[in-house]
Design an enzyme around this catalytic site. Sequence first.
Site, PDB file in Angstrom:
ATOM      1  N   VAL A  66      11.560  90.554  85.997  1.00 17.78           N
ATOM      2  CA  VAL A  66      11.690  89.858  87.285  1.00 17.78           C
ATOM      3  C   VAL A  66      11.187  90.751  88.409  1.00 17.78           C
ATOM      4  O   VAL A  66      11.630  91.897  88.540  1.00 17.78           O
ATOM      5  CB  VAL A  66      13.172  89.488  87.563  1.00 17.78           C
ATOM      6  CG1 VAL A  66      13.287  88.654  88.830  1.00 17.78           C
ATOM      7  CG2 VAL A  66      13.781  88.746  86.381  1.00 17.78           C
ATOM      8  N   LYS A  80      12.459  83.482  85.819  1.00 16.09           N
ATOM      9  CA  LYS A  80      12.978  84.636  86.564  1.00 16.09           C
ATOM     10  C   LYS A  80      14.271  84.290  87.304  1.00 16.09           C
ATOM     11  O   LYS A  80      15.232  85.074  87.290  1.00 16.09           O
ATOM     12  CB  LYS A  80      11.912  85.129  87.543  1.00 16.09           C
ATOM     13  CG  LYS A  80      10.701  85.745  86.819  1.00 16.09           C
ATOM     14  CD  LYS A  80       9.523  85.930  87.752  1.00 16.09           C
ATOM     15  CE  LYS A  80       8.339  86.595  87.062  1.00 16.09           C
ATOM     16  NZ  LYS A  80       7.108  86.547  87.856  1.00 16.09           N
ATOM     17  N   ASP A 125       7.315  80.089  85.377  1.00 15.87           N
ATOM     18  CA  ASP A 125       7.511  81.538  85.431  1.00 15.87           C
ATOM     19  C   ASP A 125       8.624  81.879  86.447  1.00 15.87           C
ATOM     20  O   ASP A 125       9.546  82.643  86.140  1.00 15.87           O
ATOM     21  CB  ASP A 125       6.185  82.212  85.823  1.00 15.87           C
ATOM     22  CG  ASP A 125       6.318  83.707  86.000  1.00 15.87           C
ATOM     23  OD1 ASP A 125       6.340  84.422  84.988  1.00 15.87           O
ATOM     24  OD2 ASP A 125       6.416  84.157  87.154  1.00 15.87           O
ATOM     25  N   GLY A 152       1.259  93.284  87.987  1.00 12.46           N
ATOM     26  CA  GLY A 152       0.254  94.352  87.978  1.00 12.46           C
ATOM     27  C   GLY A 152       0.669  95.499  87.070  1.00 12.46           C
ATOM     28  O   GLY A 152       1.861  95.729  86.838  1.00 12.46           O
ATOM     29  N   GLY A 205      -5.803  89.109  87.576  1.00 13.12           N
ATOM     30  CA  GLY A 205      -5.008  89.806  86.563  1.00 13.12           C
ATOM     31  C   GLY A 205      -3.506  89.652  86.658  1.00 13.12           C
ATOM     32  O   GLY A 205      -2.795  90.203  85.836  1.00 13.12           O
ATOM     33  N   VAL A 209       0.265  95.369  81.194  1.00 15.51           N
ATOM     34  CA  VAL A 209       1.458  96.204  81.364  1.00 15.51           C
ATOM     35  C   VAL A 209       1.513  97.286  80.277  1.00 15.51           C
ATOM     36  O   VAL A 209       1.800  98.456  80.553  1.00 15.51           O
ATOM     37  CB  VAL A 209       2.739  95.340  81.326  1.00 15.51           C
ATOM     38  CG1 VAL A 209       3.968  96.210  81.552  1.00 15.51           C
ATOM     39  CG2 VAL A 209       2.668  94.244  82.380  1.00 15.51           C
TER      40      VAL A 209
END
Length: 429
Positions: A133, A206, A202, A303, A188, A16
């Site tokens: 999120v 969120k 995870d 991504g 990835g 990121v």
Amino acid sequence: MTKKTWRVGVAGLGTVGGGLLQFLAERPDFAPAGDRAVVTAVSARNKTRARPVDISTLAWFDDPVALAASPDVDLFVELIGGSDGPAKAAVETALKAGKPVVTANKALIAVHGAELAALAEAQGVPLLFEAAVMGGTPAVKMLREAMVGDDVVSVAGILNGTCNFILTEMEKTGRSFADVLREAQGLGYAEADPTTDVGGFDAGHKISILAALAFGCAPNFEAAEIEGISDVELLDIKLAKDLGYRIKLVASAAKTDDGVAVKVHPSLTPLYHPLAQAGGALNALFIEGKRIGRIFIQGPGAGAGPTAAAVAADIADVMTRAVRPVFQAPAGALAPFIAIDPARAVGKAYLRIMAKDQPGVIAAISETLAECGVSIDSFLQKPVEGAGGVPIVLVTHATPESNLLDAISRIEKLQTVLERPRLLRVARI
Ligand code: HSE
């Protein structure tokens, strides 16, 4: 108004961070408010790793806390990850120094959101986390800003791309969980430790954040009921499909007069339902408001491009000088989070019972279910080669979870039953 150039410090240069640096290098004037955003300083674990942009002209900090404190940084972007450690220390430092903070760190906000909100609000600076999120799909702003005129009653969706990819591939290709997980790691969007994804944590982070935004309470990750997908078997994916369902990792939060229930479970979704049709690494979310009704959004949840776009949207938001409560109410006035006892949850369920193929098996099972007050909605017995017994699968009518657990314990003890029945919930969507 004169244009201001915001000197942006970025801590964490993974997927990121790299995407953000690339975008801001190309488009420093992207923000509608007219200000410019220029990355001037960075911090990461590895200075020399190959990156999509040249960082040699930027100020380098080994310590992200020193970056957050630097007088040459106006806006701090935290992309390190992790609920504690350097990420938390750096965010606290930036807020205490009166700097706006933008983060993609879901664990940090899910676990420490309330105290960080108090710090931000005391300093009168924004703490923004759109990228935490659903990556590039704007769920946070929708709940924090667009839904304030309504009372949200529930949110439910697919919030982890890695799990969605794994379940989709298992169904499509018949490959095992372990096999597809290896491929997902190479793509990835999995977390550094894949247990965070496949264990449901995870998605739990969120949905805890979405619950806080939806209901105006402090995020309470501790109270989330979490089951991941590691134990989802191909057999269940196939049998669920025969019954008209697809298994998805569904995260949900609902508010009733009794309190708030936050859950993550591998769940059966009807094949025709939009959540069942969100395949691959897609994320999707239903929001239900009392007056607006149901809203559905779907899009990428991970991504470099999509997540960096969400970070950039927050940077643009900082430039508007708007300072809203971090969640749905000022930090000091957030509603108490009253967790509902999971045993009191009522819903439909899928049970897979591996049994010996002999007379009286089905009668014994249905009798036990009846004794526990569990009523059957649909039923299937389908011999499967190599399954080590015959799988009997059924979907119940809505029933209290405590009744189901009682029935499972009793069925497990039947002489003709080979193992503890597998329970999967049917999503309430
Ligand atoms: N590991 C996460 C996912 C990345 O797979 O959805 C985005 O939070």
